[in-house]
Design a protein around this motif. Structure first.
Motif, PDB file in Angstrom:
ATOM      1  N   MET A   1      -7.259  -6.557  35.615  1.00 45.40           N
ATOM      2  CA  MET A   1      -7.498  -7.774  34.837  1.00 45.40           C
ATOM      3  C   MET A   1      -8.966  -7.855  34.434  1.00 45.40           C
ATOM      4  O   MET A   1      -9.850  -7.539  35.221  1.00 45.40           O
ATOM      5  CB  MET A   1      -7.122  -9.019  35.650  1.00 45.40           C
ATOM      6  N   ALA A   2      -9.220  -8.289  33.204  1.00 44.76           N
ATOM      7  CA  ALA A   2     -10.586  -8.361  32.695  1.00 44.76           C
ATOM      8  C   ALA A   2     -11.378  -9.486  33.369  1.00 44.76           C
ATOM      9  O   ALA A   2     -10.851 -10.563  33.644  1.00 44.76           O
ATOM     10  CB  ALA A   2     -10.569  -8.590  31.187  1.00 44.76           C
ATOM     11  N   LEU A   3     -12.639  -9.195  33.642  1.00 42.28           N
ATOM     12  CA  LEU A   3     -13.565 -10.221  34.117  1.00 42.28           C
ATOM     13  C   LEU A   3     -13.945 -11.066  32.907  1.00 42.28           C
ATOM     14  O   LEU A   3     -14.390 -10.537  31.889  1.00 42.28           O
ATOM     15  CB  LEU A   3     -14.803  -9.558  34.722  1.00 42.28           C
ATOM     16  N   LYS A   4     -13.762 -12.374  33.004  1.00 44.54           N
ATOM     17  CA  LYS A   4     -13.974 -13.264  31.860  1.00 44.54           C
ATOM     18  C   LYS A   4     -15.388 -13.849  31.920  1.00 44.54           C
ATOM     19  O   LYS A   4     -15.714 -14.621  32.819  1.00 44.54           O
ATOM     20  CB  LYS A   4     -12.914 -14.351  31.836  1.00 44.54           C
ATOM     21  N   TRP A   5     -16.181 -13.483  30.920  1.00 42.99           N
ATOM     22  CA  TRP A   5     -17.599 -13.831  30.880  1.00 42.99           C
ATOM     23  C   TRP A   5     -17.862 -15.089  30.056  1.00 42.99           C
ATOM     24  O   TRP A   5     -17.315 -15.243  28.955  1.00 42.99           O
ATOM     25  CB  TRP A   5     -18.408 -12.688  30.280  1.00 42.99           C
ATOM     26  N   GLY A   6     -18.721 -15.950  30.584  1.00 48.53           N
ATOM     27  CA  GLY A   6     -19.303 -17.044  29.828  1.00 48.53           C
ATOM     28  C   GLY A   6     -20.788 -16.757  29.656  1.00 48.53           C
ATOM     29  O   GLY A   6     -21.446 -16.303  30.604  1.00 48.53           O
ATOM     30  N   ILE A   7     -21.307 -16.982  28.475  1.00 44.80           N
ATOM     31  CA  ILE A   7     -22.696 -16.645  28.154  1.00 44.80           C
ATOM     32  C   ILE A   7     -23.513 -17.920  27.954  1.00 44.80           C
ATOM     33  O   ILE A   7     -23.165 -18.756  27.109  1.00 44.80           O
ATOM     34  CB  ILE A   7     -22.785 -15.780  26.883  1.00 44.80           C
ATOM     35  N   CYS A   8     -24.585 -18.061  28.717  1.00 45.25           N
ATOM     36  CA  CYS A   8     -25.495 -19.201  28.558  1.00 45.25           C
ATOM     37  C   CYS A   8     -26.711 -18.762  27.760  1.00 45.25           C
ATOM     38  O   CYS A   8     -27.517 -17.959  28.240  1.00 45.25           O
ATOM     39  CB  CYS A   8     -25.938 -19.735  29.923  1.00 45.25           C
ATOM     40  N   ALA A   9     -26.817 -19.269  26.559  1.00 41.21           N
ATOM     41  CA  ALA A   9     -27.912 -19.029  25.610  1.00 41.21           C
ATOM     42  C   ALA A   9     -27.502 -17.986  24.581  1.00 41.21           C
ATOM     43  O   ALA A   9     -26.765 -17.041  24.879  1.00 41.21           O
ATOM     44  CB  ALA A   9     -29.210 -18.625  26.280  1.00 41.21           C
ATOM     45  N   ALA A  10     -28.000 -18.177  23.360  1.00 40.31           N
ATOM     46  CA  ALA A  10     -27.628 -17.324  22.237  1.00 40.31           C
ATOM     47  C   ALA A  10     -28.850 -16.645  21.638  1.00 40.31           C
ATOM     48  O   ALA A  10     -28.956 -16.479  20.429  1.00 40.31           O
ATOM     49  CB  ALA A  10     -26.910 -18.156  21.172  1.00 40.31           C
ATOM     50  N   GLY A  11     -29.782 -16.238  22.516  1.00 36.78           N
ATOM     51  CA  GLY A  11     -31.011 -15.599  22.064  1.00 36.78           C
ATOM     52  C   GLY A  11     -30.920 -14.080  22.047  1.00 36.78           C
ATOM     53  O   GLY A  11     -29.834 -13.489  22.111  1.00 36.78           O
ATOM     54  N   LYS A  12     -32.089 -13.444  21.989  1.00 40.51           N
ATOM     55  CA  LYS A  12     -32.157 -11.999  21.799  1.00 40.51           C
ATOM     56  C   LYS A  12     -31.590 -11.212  22.975  1.00 40.51           C
ATOM     57  O   LYS A  12     -30.845 -10.253  22.789  1.00 40.51           O
ATOM     58  CB  LYS A  12     -33.606 -11.575  21.541  1.00 40.51           C
ATOM     59  N   ILE A  13     -31.935 -11.618  24.207  1.00 40.02           N
ATOM     60  CA  ILE A  13     -31.466 -10.841  25.350  1.00 40.02           C
ATOM     61  C   ILE A  13     -29.960 -11.045  25.557  1.00 40.02           C
ATOM     62  O   ILE A  13     -29.253 -10.115  25.935  1.00 40.02           O
ATOM     63  CB  ILE A  13     -32.268 -11.166  26.624  1.00 40.02           C
ATOM     64  N   SER A  14     -29.459 -12.244  25.272  1.00 41.17           N
ATOM     65  CA  SER A  14     -28.008 -12.466  25.359  1.00 41.17           C
ATOM     66  C   SER A  14     -27.279 -11.618  24.330  1.00 41.17           C
ATOM     67  O   SER A  14     -26.194 -11.080  24.600  1.00 41.17           O
ATOM     68  CB  SER A  14     -27.684 -13.946  25.144  1.00 41.17           C
ATOM     69  N   ASN A  15     -27.865 -11.499  23.135  1.00 41.56           N
ATOM     70  CA  ASN A  15     -27.288 -10.637  22.100  1.00 41.56           C
ATOM     71  C   ASN A  15     -27.163  -9.211  22.612  1.00 41.56           C
ATOM     72  O   ASN A  15     -26.111  -8.566  22.489  1.00 41.56           O
ATOM     73  CB  ASN A  15     -28.159 -10.667  20.848  1.00 41.56           C
ATOM     74  N   ASP A  16     -28.239  -8.704  23.185  1.00 46.10           N
ATOM     75  CA  ASP A  16     -28.250  -7.313  23.637  1.00 46.10           C
ATOM     76  C   ASP A  16     -27.288  -7.107  24.803  1.00 46.10           C
ATOM     77  O   ASP A  16     -26.605  -6.077  24.880  1.00 46.10           O
ATOM     78  CB  ASP A  16     -29.663  -6.898  24.026  1.00 46.10           C
ATOM     79  N   PHE A  17     -27.240  -8.081  25.706  1.00 47.92           N
ATOM     80  CA  PHE A  17     -26.312  -7.974  26.830  1.00 47.92           C
ATOM     81  C   PHE A  17     -24.864  -7.952  26.335  1.00 47.92           C
ATOM     82  O   PHE A  17     -24.065  -7.109  26.766  1.00 47.92           O
ATOM     83  CB  PHE A  17     -26.512  -9.142  27.803  1.00 47.92           C
ATOM     84  N   CYS A  18     -24.534  -8.858  25.428  1.00 49.07           N
ATOM     85  CA  CYS A  18     -23.158  -8.920  24.919  1.00 49.07           C
ATOM     86  C   CYS A  18     -22.785  -7.663  24.144  1.00 49.07           C
ATOM     87  O   CYS A  18     -21.658  -7.160  24.260  1.00 49.07           O
ATOM     88  CB  CYS A  18     -22.978 -10.156  24.043  1.00 49.07           C
ATOM     89  N   SER A  19     -23.716  -7.145  23.362  1.00 49.20           N
ATOM     90  CA  SER A  19     -23.434  -5.929  22.599  1.00 49.20           C
ATOM     91  C   SER A  19     -23.201  -4.758  23.550  1.00 49.20           C
ATOM     92  O   SER A  19     -22.286  -3.943  23.336  1.00 49.20           O
ATOM     93  CB  SER A  19     -24.587  -5.624  21.641  1.00 49.20           C
ATOM     94  N   ALA A  20     -24.015  -4.668  24.602  1.00 46.20           N
ATOM     95  CA  ALA A  20     -23.817  -3.608  25.599  1.00 46.20           C
ATOM     96  C   ALA A  20     -22.511  -3.803  26.353  1.00 46.20           C
ATOM     97  O   ALA A  20     -21.809  -2.838  26.672  1.00 46.20           O
ATOM     98  CB  ALA A  20     -24.995  -3.585  26.573  1.00 46.20           C
ATOM     99  N   LEU A  21     -22.174  -5.065  26.634  1.00 44.21           N
ATOM    100  CA  LEU A  21     -20.932  -5.378  27.344  1.00 44.21           C
ATOM    101  C   LEU A  21     -19.712  -4.905  26.545  1.00 44.21           C
ATOM    102  O   LEU A  21     -18.706  -4.462  27.120  1.00 44.21           O
ATOM    103  CB  LEU A  21     -20.854  -6.885  27.581  1.00 44.21           C
ATOM    104  N   LYS A  22     -19.814  -4.972  25.224  1.00 43.29           N
ATOM    105  CA  LYS A  22     -18.699  -4.566  24.371  1.00 43.29           C
ATOM    106  C   LYS A  22     -18.490  -3.043  24.350  1.00 43.29           C
ATOM    107  O   LYS A  22     -17.508  -2.570  23.799  1.00 43.29           O
ATOM    108  CB  LYS A  22     -18.904  -5.080  22.946  1.00 43.29           C
ATOM    109  N   THR A  23     -19.413  -2.288  24.938  1.00 36.20           N
ATOM    110  CA  THR A  23     -19.212  -0.841  25.031  1.00 36.20           C
ATOM    111  C   THR A  23     -18.368  -0.478  26.250  1.00 36.20           C
ATOM    112  O   THR A  23     -17.997   0.689  26.416  1.00 36.20           O
ATOM    113  CB  THR A  23     -20.561  -0.089  25.122  1.00 36.20           C
TER     114      THR A  23
END
Length: 334
Positions: A1-23
């Motif tokens: 089962m997938a770990l369901k992530w919630g993201i706090c903040a929509a800045g540069k580091i959150s962008n990079d984390f989410c993009s890496a997470l999608k790999t």
């Protein structure tokens, strides 16, 4: 089962984390919700990464029962209160470094993690890189002999950034870039130093622009660490770990390395490109700490061996002493 992530903040580091997470495999990680200070910004950000719920406050995402773990990518000064909020709401937490402004806050968060039996990890992403894992193995194998010296340098021009220039926003270089050479030495020696010697330029705005730190450990072991927000030397921000039999060299970007040289050979990291462009160097490596978090949660652990609760306590014990010596003080220190 997938770990369901919630993201706090929509800045540069959150962008990079989410993009890496999608790999990582979609069956293992899913970004389901995003919160920011503005709901429309959260929506614009979240839709890039497949999220379906968007919030204009952090309190709202804390109440979302469909979120397993929160990634906190806000400004430094919000890390401690948001970690407390999310743990109290029953969420696991991966919090960007620095997780706290001082040791007192650090200990409060870690104790709450234990009390709630919830996973908490400070996102010192370096620690989860395969190269860092190999460093730990190399030291444990004895191939370096007795490790007695660590050197590291992190120089990059960041003093022109408004956040870095602002003391009330947790500005300065120690918590932004100085933390990386410190965590490296702390990982290698795995104990508190006997003596800390620190020197820095703290400007009229009350933020540190650079620093030189000597950590003296028992048995004559030492770390020599330098960081600066005034000097650009990205290609040569290297580190070395020396022992009586051999050494480890990371020739560039030691905090997010592409390659390292050890007695047992040359090692590299896989740094995949995510679907949305990164803002910072080698951010494909952010995937490793996310994957470590999932594995720990699946195993019922509340901390990660790569960056344990004890590791964070050692880190902020050192940082608090450096702040005291150089005269760096934030409102949360009062």
């Amino acid at each position: 089962m997938a770990l369901k992530w919630g993201i706090c903040a929509a800045g540069k580091i959150s962008n990079d984390f989410c993009s890496a997470l999608k790999t990582l495999p979609e069956a293992e990680h899913e970004i389901v919700a995003v919160a920011a200070r503005d709901a429309s910004r959260a929506k614009e950000f979240g839709e890039k990464f497949g999220a379906t719920r968007f919030y204009g406050s952090y309190e709202e995402i804390a109440k979302d029962s469909g979120v397993d773990i929160i990634y906190i990518g806000t400004i430094h000064t919000m890390h401690y209160p948001l970690s407390i909020m999310m743990l109290n709401a029953g969420k696991h937490v991966l919090c960007e470094k620095p997780m706290a402004m001082n040791l007192k806050q650090c200990r409060e968060v870690l104790q709450l993690s234990k009390d709630k039996n919830l996973f908490f990890k400070e996102a010192v992403w370096s620690r989860s890189f395969p190269i860092y894992e190999q460093i730990r193995k190399e030291i444990a194998s004895g191939s370096l002999g007795d490790v007695n010296l660590v050197t590291a340098k992190f120089c990059i021009q960041i003093m022109n950034k408004e956040r870095i220039k602002n003391n009330t926003l947790g500005g300065g270089c120690l918590l932004d870039i100085g933390i990386y050479p410190i965590q490296l030495a702390a990982m290698v020696f795995n104990e508190l130093p006997e003596k800390i010697i620190a020197s820095s330029t703290v400007n009229k705005d009350g933020v540190d622009e650079d620093g030189a730190v000597i950590l003296r450990y028992k048995g004559g072991r030492m770390a020599s660490l330098v960081y600066s927000g005034k000097t650009h030397d990205l290609e040569h921000n290297r580190c070395s770990i020396h022992g009586t039999k051999g050494s480890i060299e990371i020739p560039a970007n030691f905090w997010c390395p592409e390659e390292a040289f050890m007695p047992s050979g040359r090692y590299t990291n896989d740094l995949p490109i995510g679907p949305v462009p990164y803002n910072f160097v080698n951010c494909g490596g952010l995937r490793y700490q996310a994957d470590n978090a999932r594995k720990c949660i699946q195993a019922g652990k509340i901390e990660c061996e790569a960056m344990s609760h004890r590791d964070s306590e050692i880190l902020y014990t050192i940082i608090d002493e450096i702040k005291s010596q150089i005269g760096l003080k934030y409102k949360d220190d009062e």
